[in-house]
Design an enzyme around this catalytic site. Structure first.
Site, PDB file in Angstrom:
ATOM      1  CB  SER A  18     -14.564   1.483  16.315  1.00 53.75           C
ATOM      2  OG  SER A  18     -14.137   0.783  15.166  1.00 53.75           O
ATOM      3  CE  LYS A  67     -10.362  -7.312  11.921  1.00 56.51           C
ATOM      4  NZ  LYS A  67     -10.585  -6.733  10.596  1.00 56.51           N
ATOM      5  CG  ASN A  88     -15.653  -7.297  12.017  1.00 61.06           C
ATOM      6  OD1 ASN A  88     -16.639  -8.029  12.116  1.00 61.06           O
ATOM      7  ND2 ASN A  88     -15.673  -6.179  11.311  1.00 61.06           N
ATOM      8  CG  ASP A 103     -13.611  -6.239   8.181  1.00 61.17           C
ATOM      9  OD1 ASP A 103     -14.037  -5.211   8.730  1.00 61.17           O
ATOM     10  OD2 ASP A 103     -12.634  -6.885   8.597  1.00 61.17           O
ATOM     11  CB  ALA A 129      -4.400 -14.066  -0.106  1.00 63.05           C
ATOM     12  N   GLY A 130      -4.404 -11.831   2.822  1.00 57.38           N
ATOM     13  CA  GLY A 130      -4.212 -11.827   4.273  1.00 57.38           C
ATOM     14  C   GLY A 130      -5.577 -11.777   4.957  1.00 57.38           C
ATOM     15  N   GLY A 243     -10.723   3.467   1.929  1.00 60.56           N
ATOM     16  CA  GLY A 243     -11.445   2.494   2.745  1.00 60.56           C
ATOM     17  C   GLY A 243     -12.304   3.087   3.847  1.00 60.56           C
TER      18      GLY A 243
HETATM   19  P1  NDP Z   1      -2.197  -9.074   6.570  1.00 62.25           P
HETATM   20  O1  NDP Z   1      -0.874  -8.796   7.191  1.00 62.25           O
HETATM   21  O2  NDP Z   1      -3.049 -10.179   7.087  1.00 62.25           O
HETATM   22  O3  NDP Z   1      -1.968  -9.397   4.993  1.00 62.25           O
HETATM   23  C1  NDP Z   1      -1.216  -8.554   4.202  1.00 62.25           C
HETATM   24  C2  NDP Z   1      -1.457  -8.885   2.734  1.00 62.25           C
HETATM   25  O4  NDP Z   1      -0.823  -7.892   1.930  1.00 62.25           O
HETATM   26  C3  NDP Z   1      -0.910 -10.235   2.290  1.00 62.25           C
HETATM   27  O5  NDP Z   1      -1.731 -10.728   1.286  1.00 62.25           O
HETATM   28  C4  NDP Z   1       0.469  -9.846   1.741  1.00 62.25           C
HETATM   29  O6  NDP Z   1       0.978 -10.729   0.770  1.00 62.25           O
HETATM   30  C5  NDP Z   1       0.149  -8.548   1.084  1.00 62.25           C
HETATM   31  N1  NDP Z   1       1.281  -7.609   0.944  1.00 62.25           N
HETATM   32  C6  NDP Z   1       2.044  -7.093   1.937  1.00 62.25           C
HETATM   33  N2  NDP Z   1       2.922  -6.222   1.410  1.00 62.25           N
HETATM   34  C7  NDP Z   1       2.702  -6.192   0.075  1.00 62.25           C
HETATM   35  C8  NDP Z   1       3.309  -5.496  -0.998  1.00 62.25           C
HETATM   36  N3  NDP Z   1       4.302  -4.620  -0.796  1.00 62.25           N
HETATM   37  N4  NDP Z   1       2.848  -5.713  -2.251  1.00 62.25           N
HETATM   38  C9  NDP Z   1       1.827  -6.578  -2.458  1.00 62.25           C
HETATM   39  N5  NDP Z   1       1.230  -7.274  -1.491  1.00 62.25           N
HETATM   40  C10 NDP Z   1       1.670  -7.076  -0.229  1.00 62.25           C
HETATM   41  O7  NDP Z   1      -2.957  -7.658   6.587  1.00 62.25           O
HETATM   42  P2  NDP Z   1      -4.542  -7.437   6.459  1.00 62.25           P
HETATM   43  O8  NDP Z   1      -5.043  -8.303   5.368  1.00 62.25           O
HETATM   44  O9  NDP Z   1      -5.168  -7.542   7.781  1.00 62.25           O
HETATM   45  O10 NDP Z   1      -4.657  -5.872   6.051  1.00 62.25           O
HETATM   46  C11 NDP Z   1      -4.433  -5.415   4.716  1.00 62.25           C
HETATM   47  C12 NDP Z   1      -4.853  -3.961   4.595  1.00 62.25           C
HETATM   48  O11 NDP Z   1      -6.273  -3.786   4.756  1.00 62.25           O
HETATM   49  C13 NDP Z   1      -4.226  -3.063   5.645  1.00 62.25           C
HETATM   50  O12 NDP Z   1      -3.744  -1.950   4.947  1.00 62.25           O
HETATM   51  C14 NDP Z   1      -5.374  -2.714   6.587  1.00 62.25           C
HETATM   52  O13 NDP Z   1      -5.174  -1.451   7.198  1.00 62.25           O
HETATM   53  C15 NDP Z   1      -6.557  -2.696   5.634  1.00 62.25           C
HETATM   54  N6  NDP Z   1      -7.904  -2.922   6.281  1.00 62.25           N
HETATM   55  C16 NDP Z   1      -8.884  -1.948   6.180  1.00 62.25           C
HETATM   56  C17 NDP Z   1     -10.170  -2.140   6.726  1.00 62.25           C
HETATM   57  C18 NDP Z   1     -11.255  -1.061   6.604  1.00 62.25           C
HETATM   58  O14 NDP Z   1     -12.279  -1.141   7.289  1.00 62.25           O
HETATM   59  N7  NDP Z   1     -11.086  -0.078   5.750  1.00 62.25           N
HETATM   60  C19 NDP Z   1     -10.509  -3.395   7.444  1.00 62.25           C
HETATM   61  C20 NDP Z   1      -9.427  -4.358   7.485  1.00 62.25           C
HETATM   62  C21 NDP Z   1      -8.179  -4.103   6.925  1.00 62.25           C
HETATM   63  P3  NDP Z   1       1.781 -12.082   1.185  1.00 62.25           P
HETATM   64  O15 NDP Z   1       0.715 -13.100   1.443  1.00 62.25           O
HETATM   65  O16 NDP Z   1       2.597 -12.406  -0.011  1.00 62.25           O
HETATM   66  O17 NDP Z   1       2.584 -11.744   2.394  1.00 62.25           O
END
Ligand code: NDP
Length: 280
Positions: A18, A67, A88, A103, A129-130, A243
């Protein structure tokens, strides 16, 4: 002229690009902006952000894992931040802090303007769904695809997020449903991987049958971690995108919220991409 101070707050935060992006926006627009990084103790986000504001900071970006807490500290927020349950971007207005989540609009702009794929009327599969999935769902729905399926490894989390967005989806005329990874369906024109699968070195969280011919497949990761997903999508005949564009677009939206000026993103994205390629 003294520059107005902004920063990205997180833990960890050293990897954040950033500051480079906002420095480029400031040069391009002539806005007097100084943008730094601030590492916050895991139990000390609120104290850090209050200290930064008291020292003259005008606003900040917030990254993992703060966040959710950032939204709670604000007096007012945008609808997209409320739906995401996370922010964010904070702007330290004198009459109370304003929170937003850029985002999702960053992702939508990257898909529609940079990749040239309008979302209206399309079938979209969003995986994850994170925090990231929650952040992009509202703006994806606002782009009015015909259908959006939210698939997640833990299907109950996808169901909860879908329930929270049901009225929003209906207001935008979108069929919205939740699924597990193996039951997402087939023939989607746009796939967005907002799961952490790429962080774990996995190529894709779903099978290639989810992709329609000529689909666009986007991973929210960028750099080396996104390479297996991009290779998987390319081999499946999709147009693959990382991304990085979303990263630059979400930053541009934050810059606009703070300064009321919208920077041109294309040259900054090109510069970042060249930097990443040179480092590879
Ligand atoms: P979180 O930890 O909040 O959520 C992770 C998510 O990924 C959950 O839905 C989880 O499922 C799922 N997951 C984890 N491992 C696996 C797997 N092996 N197979 C399938 N699903 C999986 O992380 P975030 O949501 O914050 O981040 C997710 C991604 O997005 C990261 O890679 C991050 O770097 C990227 N990102 C990029 C941005 C950009 O500007 N380009 C901005 C924000 C994020 P479950 O619910 O079952 O645990």
């Amino acid at each position: 002229m003294t520059a107005d101070r902004y920063a990205v707050l997180g833990n960890p935060v050293a990897h954040s690009r950033s500051p480079v992006i906002h420095a480029a926006f400031a040069r391009q627009t002539g806005e007097a902006v100084a943008y730094g990084r601030l590492l916050c103790p895991l139990d000390g986000f609120e104290a850090s952000v209050r200290e930064f504001a008291a020292a003259g900071g005008r606003g900040c970006n917030v990254t993992l894992p703060f966040k959710f807490e950032a939204l709670r500290l604000a007096a007012r927020c945008s609808e997209r931040a409320r739906l995401a349950g996370a922010a964010n971007t904070l702007r330290f207005d004198a009459d109370g802090w304003f929170a937003d989540n850029t985002d999702g609009i960053g992702l939508v702009r990257d898909i529609e303007h940079n990749a040239g794929v309008p979302l209206a009327g399309r079938r979209v599969l969003l995986v994850g769904a994170g925090g990231a999935g929650a952040g992009v769902l509202g703006p994806l729905l606002a782009a009015r695809p015909a259908e959006l399926v939210l698939a997640n490894r833990s299907a109950d989390k996808a169901q909860a997020l879908v329930a929270r967005h049901a009225a929003w989806a209906q207001a935008h005329g979108v069929r919205l449903s939740a699924a597990g990874l193996a039951t997402a369906g087939t023939g989607f024109e746009v796939l967005v991987n907002a799961s952490a699968s790429s962080l774990q070195g996995q190529a894709s969280p779903v099978g290639a049958e989810v992709l329609a011919a000529g689909a666009l497949a986007v991973d929210l990761m960028y750099g080396a971690a996104a390479a297996p997903f991009l290779a998987w999508a390319g081999a499946a005949g999709a147009s693959a995108r990382d991304g990085l564009g979303m990263l630059v677009e979400q930053a541009a939206e934050s810059f606009f919220i703070w300064r009321g000026v919208r920077p041109h993103t294309a040259p900054v994205l090109q510069e970042l991409r060249a930097g990443l390629a040179a480092a590879a």
